[in-house]
Write a protein that holds these residues in place. Structure first.
Motif, short mmCIF file in Angstrom:
data_model
loop_
_atom_site.label_atom_id
_atom_site.label_comp_id
_atom_site.label_asym_id
_atom_site.label_seq_id
_atom_site.Cartn_x
_atom_site.Cartn_y
_atom_site.Cartn_z
N GLY A 159 37.54 -36.66 31.33
CA GLY A 159 37.81 -35.64 32.34
C GLY A 159 37.99 -36.21 33.74
N PHE A 160 38.33 -37.49 33.83
CA PHE A 160 38.48 -38.15 35.14
C PHE A 160 39.58 -37.48 35.95
CE2 PHE A 160 39.89 -41.73 37.89
CZ PHE A 160 38.69 -41.96 38.54
N GLU A 161 39.24 -37.05 37.16
CA GLU A 161 40.17 -36.29 38.00
C GLU A 161 40.61 -37.02 39.27
OE1 GLU A 161 38.29 -32.55 38.78
OE2 GLU A 161 38.35 -31.92 36.68
N HIS A 162 40.23 -38.27 39.41
CA HIS A 162 40.54 -38.99 40.65
C HIS A 162 41.64 -40.03 40.48
CE1 HIS A 162 37.11 -37.07 42.50
NE2 HIS A 162 36.31 -37.54 41.56
N GLY A 163 42.46 -39.88 39.44
CA GLY A 163 43.53 -40.85 39.21
C GLY A 163 44.42 -41.01 40.43
N GLY A 164 44.80 -42.25 40.70
CA GLY A 164 45.65 -42.54 41.84
C GLY A 164 44.90 -42.80 43.13
N TRP A 165 43.60 -43.10 43.01
CA TRP A 165 42.76 -43.27 44.20
C TRP A 165 43.17 -44.44 45.09
CZ3 TRP A 165 40.50 -47.99 43.78
CH2 TRP A 165 40.20 -48.48 42.50
N GLN A 166 44.02 -45.33 44.61
CA GLN A 166 44.47 -46.45 45.44
C GLN A 166 45.48 -46.02 46.51
OE1 GLN A 166 45.13 -48.95 41.61
NE2 GLN A 166 45.63 -50.22 43.35
N ILE A 169 48.90 -48.29 28.18
CA ILE A 169 49.32 -47.91 29.53
C ILE A 169 50.39 -48.88 30.04
CG2 ILE A 169 48.57 -47.76 31.95
CD1 ILE A 169 45.83 -46.76 30.82
N PHE A 170 50.15 -50.18 29.88
CA PHE A 170 51.10 -51.18 30.35
C PHE A 170 52.43 -51.10 29.57
CE2 PHE A 170 49.16 -54.78 32.99
CZ PHE A 170 48.26 -53.94 33.61
N ALA A 171 52.35 -50.92 28.26
CA ALA A 171 53.57 -50.86 27.44
C ALA A 171 54.44 -49.67 27.83
CB ALA A 171 53.21 -50.81 25.96
N ARG A 172 53.80 -48.55 28.22
CA ARG A 172 54.56 -47.36 28.63
C ARG A 172 55.14 -47.51 30.04
NH1 ARG A 172 49.90 -44.47 26.73
NH2 ARG A 172 49.36 -44.08 28.90
N SER A 173 54.72 -48.51 30.77
CA SER A 173 55.24 -48.71 32.11
C SER A 173 56.00 -50.04 32.18
CB SER A 173 54.10 -48.65 33.14
OG SER A 173 53.04 -49.53 32.79
N TRP A 174 55.28 -51.15 32.30
CA TRP A 174 55.94 -52.44 32.43
C TRP A 174 56.85 -52.74 31.24
CZ3 TRP A 174 55.51 -53.80 37.20
CH2 TRP A 174 54.33 -53.51 37.91
N GLY A 175 56.49 -52.24 30.08
CA GLY A 175 57.30 -52.49 28.88
C GLY A 175 58.64 -51.79 28.84
N VAL A 176 58.84 -50.79 29.69
CA VAL A 176 60.11 -50.04 29.66
C VAL A 176 60.82 -49.99 31.02
CG1 VAL A 176 59.38 -48.60 27.72
CG2 VAL A 176 58.94 -47.81 30.04
N GLY A 204 45.92 -46.41 39.68
CA GLY A 204 47.35 -46.39 39.94
C GLY A 204 48.04 -45.04 39.95
N GLY A 205 47.50 -44.07 39.22
CA GLY A 205 48.20 -42.80 39.16
C GLY A 205 47.37 -41.69 38.56
N PRO A 206 47.72 -40.44 38.86
CA PRO A 206 46.91 -39.30 38.43
C PRO A 206 46.78 -39.16 36.92
CG PRO A 206 48.97 -38.56 39.45
CD PRO A 206 48.87 -40.03 39.67
N ASP A 207 47.78 -39.57 36.17
CA ASP A 207 47.74 -39.41 34.72
C ASP A 207 47.57 -40.75 33.99
OD1 ASP A 207 48.06 -36.60 34.75
OD2 ASP A 207 50.19 -36.89 35.19
N GLU A 208 47.20 -41.77 34.70
CA GLU A 208 47.06 -43.10 34.10
C GLU A 208 45.98 -43.12 33.01
OE1 GLU A 208 47.40 -46.88 36.59
OE2 GLU A 208 45.26 -46.75 36.21
#
Length: 198
Positions: A29-36, A64-71, A20-24
């Protein structure tokens, strides 16, 4: 009886990390965040999530969900607002050995015996219990034959690194293909059920 359903956005090489996103999720060291990004997956999430009656999440995915959908704003337009309202309303069951407090409403700890807690949830009426992400939790539940269905949105992409849904040592699982369809973007939607689940 409820149904435990794993939903995943997944690459051809089985990676499910941080679509979903680069910093998800930069773990390892995963660098491919946001590949969708750049792919049209239709309204498949809206269609599936309209049947979600509870979320079952590992600690990292919960955070991750609480920091997004939760707010996020429940009054947002379209799918964002719809999912935010739904996710805030339904129960969230969390598998964690470290979390003791939950800021996101309707969240609760599964307890020390996660398979037994999920078995109990599964035996109760309530519809679909949805798992997003949570690869360690998925593996634990698969070891105890507690997953009824896998809904995989397969992207025509190979990353070569990242967390995999079915990594080495995943328990032997015999599945039946219940549905498959291709989207114009090259995405495949495959739904698999336990072979004895009909």
């Amino acid at each position: 009886m409820s149904t435990v359903v794993v939903q995943a956005f997944i690459t051809l090489d089985g990676v499910v990390q941080a679509g979903g996103g680069p910093d998800e999720d930069r773990e390892g060291g995963f660098e491919h965040g946001g590949w969708q990004a750049g792919y049209d997956d239709g309204d498949i999430v809206g269609e599936w999530e309209s049947r979600t009656e509870a979320l079952l999440l590992g600690r990292k995915t919960y955070e991750i969900f609480a920091r997004s959908w939760g707010v996020w704003d429940e009054n947002a337009e379209g799918l964002l607002g719809e999912l935010t309202r739904r996710y805030n309303r339904i129960p969230k069951y969390v598998a964690s050995r470290t979390l003791t407090e939950f800021g996101w409403k309707n969240s609760q700890l599964l307890g020390p015996d996660v398979p037994a807690a999920v078995k109990q949830l599964r035996s109760e009426p309530g519809g679909e219990i949805r798992i997003w992400g949570s690869t360690q939790l998925v593996r634990t539940l698969a070891e105890h034959d507690l997953i009824d269905e896998y809904r995989l949105v397969v992207y025509p992409l190979v990353l070569g690194t990242g967390k995999k849904l079915f990594g080495d040592g995943f328990p032997f699982s015999r599945l039946s293909l219940a549905e498959s369809r291709a989207l114009p973007s090259g995405i495949l939607i495959n739904i698999y059920r336990r072979s004895d689940a009909g």
